[in-house]
Scaffold this active site. Structure first.
Site, short mmCIF file in Angstrom:
data_model
loop_
_atom_site.label_atom_id
_atom_site.label_comp_id
_atom_site.label_asym_id
_atom_site.label_seq_id
_atom_site.Cartn_x
_atom_site.Cartn_y
_atom_site.Cartn_z
N GLY A 178 -5.95 5.54 5.75
CA GLY A 178 -5.46 6.69 4.98
C GLY A 178 -6.49 7.07 3.94
O GLY A 178 -7.47 6.36 3.71
N LEU A 179 -6.23 8.20 3.32
CA LEU A 179 -7.15 8.73 2.31
C LEU A 179 -7.30 7.78 1.13
O LEU A 179 -6.41 6.94 0.88
CB LEU A 179 -6.63 10.07 1.79
CG LEU A 179 -6.62 11.25 2.77
CD1 LEU A 179 -5.82 12.40 2.18
CD2 LEU A 179 -8.04 11.69 3.10
N SER A 180 -8.38 7.94 0.40
CA SER A 180 -8.53 7.21 -0.85
C SER A 180 -7.37 7.58 -1.78
O SER A 180 -7.04 8.76 -1.91
CB SER A 180 -9.87 7.58 -1.50
OG SER A 180 -10.01 6.92 -2.73
N GLY A 181 -6.74 6.60 -2.37
CA GLY A 181 -5.62 6.85 -3.27
C GLY A 181 -4.28 6.99 -2.56
O GLY A 181 -3.25 7.18 -3.22
N SER A 182 -4.29 6.88 -1.24
CA SER A 182 -3.01 7.01 -0.51
C SER A 182 -2.12 5.80 -0.75
O SER A 182 -0.89 5.91 -0.66
CB SER A 182 -3.26 7.21 0.99
OG SER A 182 -3.96 6.11 1.53
N GLY A 183 -2.72 4.65 -1.05
CA GLY A 183 -1.92 3.47 -1.34
C GLY A 183 -2.15 2.28 -0.41
O GLY A 183 -1.36 1.33 -0.39
N LYS A 184 -3.25 2.31 0.33
CA LYS A 184 -3.53 1.22 1.28
C LYS A 184 -3.58 -0.14 0.59
O LYS A 184 -2.92 -1.09 1.00
CB LYS A 184 -4.87 1.47 2.01
CG LYS A 184 -4.92 2.75 2.79
CD LYS A 184 -6.28 2.97 3.42
CE LYS A 184 -7.42 3.09 2.43
NZ LYS A 184 -7.32 4.25 1.52
N SER A 185 -4.40 -0.24 -0.46
CA SER A 185 -4.56 -1.53 -1.16
C SER A 185 -3.25 -1.97 -1.80
O SER A 185 -2.87 -3.13 -1.73
CB SER A 185 -5.63 -1.43 -2.24
OG SER A 185 -6.88 -1.16 -1.66
N SER B 45 -11.19 3.87 6.79
CA SER B 45 -11.46 3.94 8.25
C SER B 45 -11.12 5.32 8.79
O SER B 45 -10.18 5.48 9.57
CB SER B 45 -10.74 2.82 9.01
OG SER B 45 -9.42 2.57 8.56
N1 LIG Z 1 4.66 4.76 -2.91
C1 LIG Z 1 3.44 4.38 -3.25
N2 LIG Z 1 2.72 3.59 -2.43
C2 LIG Z 1 1.48 3.20 -2.77
N3 LIG Z 1 0.85 3.53 -3.93
C3 LIG Z 1 1.54 4.31 -4.79
C4 LIG Z 1 2.84 4.77 -4.49
N4 LIG Z 1 3.25 5.53 -5.51
C5 LIG Z 1 2.26 5.55 -6.42
N5 LIG Z 1 1.22 4.82 -6.00
C6 LIG Z 1 -0.04 4.63 -6.75
O1 LIG Z 1 -1.08 5.23 -6.01
C7 LIG Z 1 -2.29 4.51 -6.19
C8 LIG Z 1 -2.81 4.08 -4.85
O2 LIG Z 1 -4.05 3.46 -5.02
P1 LIG Z 1 -4.69 2.43 -4.01
O3 LIG Z 1 -5.84 1.82 -4.71
O4 LIG Z 1 -3.65 1.52 -3.46
O5 LIG Z 1 -5.17 3.42 -2.85
P2 LIG Z 1 -6.16 3.12 -1.63
O6 LIG Z 1 -5.58 3.82 -0.46
O7 LIG Z 1 -6.40 1.66 -1.51
O8 LIG Z 1 -7.49 3.87 -2.07
P3 LIG Z 1 -9.03 3.50 -1.76
O9 LIG Z 1 -9.30 3.93 -0.35
O10 LIG Z 1 -9.81 4.31 -2.74
O11 LIG Z 1 -9.22 2.03 -1.98
C9 LIG Z 1 -1.99 3.33 -7.09
O12 LIG Z 1 -2.32 3.68 -8.41
C10 LIG Z 1 -0.47 3.18 -6.91
O13 LIG Z 1 0.14 2.58 -8.02
MG LIG Z 2 -8.10 0.44 -1.68
#
Ligand SMILES: Nc1ncnc2c1ncn2[C@@H]1O[C@H](COP(=O)(O)OP(=O)(O)OP(=O)(O)O)[C@@H](O)[C@H]1O
Ligand SMILES: [Mg+2]
Length: 199
Positions: free
Chosen positions: A34-41, A108
């Site tokens: 998923g996109l950066s910030g989507s919530g994967k981590s 990815s």
């Molecule tokens: N329902 C949700 N699920 C996941 N994250 C959420 C949700 N609602 C809000 N958030 C917030 O969205 C952000 C997601 O960030 P996260 O680092 O998990 O994204 P990521 O997909 O891993 O990005 P990256 O590819 O940059 O590592 C966090 O700050 C998290 O607290």
């Molecule tokens: Mg991440």
């Protein structure tokens, strides 16, 4: 293509099946995309914590950590992104062989890269989890301030802005992280694992 010659595969004495029996649960990779910030981590770690709490062997492979070590020779060109994913796929396969449920949290973005990883696994072991979230919401969250930097032109080839994101066509699980809480997302993924008798 394998470069080395005169190498033979040595089968291990203890098999993946043996480890699964001893553990009392299956092993698989939950491949978050998923996109950066989507919530994967966030979701991958929440899933892993709950698995751990339940006494299940788990491990998280996450973006930046891998780029600090195993893949520190790789950048963000198309070639390097592909190689990044290929190596993570191979590492994930080792974890699955070891009997663990491994979660991977990498953007990815390319469909063919993810499909190539799927190919190295046995049927049912590769679980693609699409963390689906509109880019506007990802950008609003911007937990690492990466979108802000990309918009200022300080990061090139940023996924969703000047590099494409190819959404999965048939993911095993789709998590709408803009509509669900983290807990609900975890529950959805656990339902899948239970339904497939992995846990
Ligand atoms: N329902 C949700 N699920 C996941 N994250 C959420 C949700 N609602 C809000 N958030 C917030 O969205 C952000 C997601 O960030 P996260 O680092 O998990 O994204 P990521 O997909 O891993 O990005 P990256 O590819 O940059 O590592 C966090 O700050 C998290 O607290
Ligand atoms: Mg991440």
């Amino acid at each position: 293509m394998t470069k080395a010659t005169n190498i033979t595969w040595h089968a291990s004495t203890v098999s993946k099946a043996d480890r699964r029996v001893q553990n009392g649960h299956g092993s698989a990779v939950l491949w978050f995309t998923g996109l950066s910030g989507s919530g994967k981590s966030t979701i991958a770690n929440a899933v892993s914590s709950e698995l751990y709490r339940q006494g299940i062997n788990e491990y998280v492979l996450d973006g930046d950590n891998i780029r600090h070590g195993l893949n520190k020779d790789l950048g963000f060109s198309d070639h390097d992104r592909t190689e990044n994913i290929r190596r993570i796929g191979e590492v994930a396969k080792l974890f699955v062989d070891s009997g663990a449920i491994v979660t991977t949290a990498f953007i990815s973005p390319f469909r063919t890269d993810r499909d190539q990883v799927r190919e190295i696994f046995e049927e049912g072991e590769f679980i693609e989890v699409f963390v689906d979230c509109p880019i506007e919401e990802c950008e609003r969250r911007d937990p690492k301030q990466l979108y802000a930097k990309a918009r200022r032109g300080e990061i090139k080839d940023f996924t969703g802005i000047d590099s494409p994101y190819e959404a999965p066509e048939h993911p095993e699980v789709t998590v709408r992280s803009d509509l669900l809480t983290v807990e609900q997302a975890v529950e959805q993924i656990f339902e899948y694992l239970k339904d497939k008798n992995i846990i």
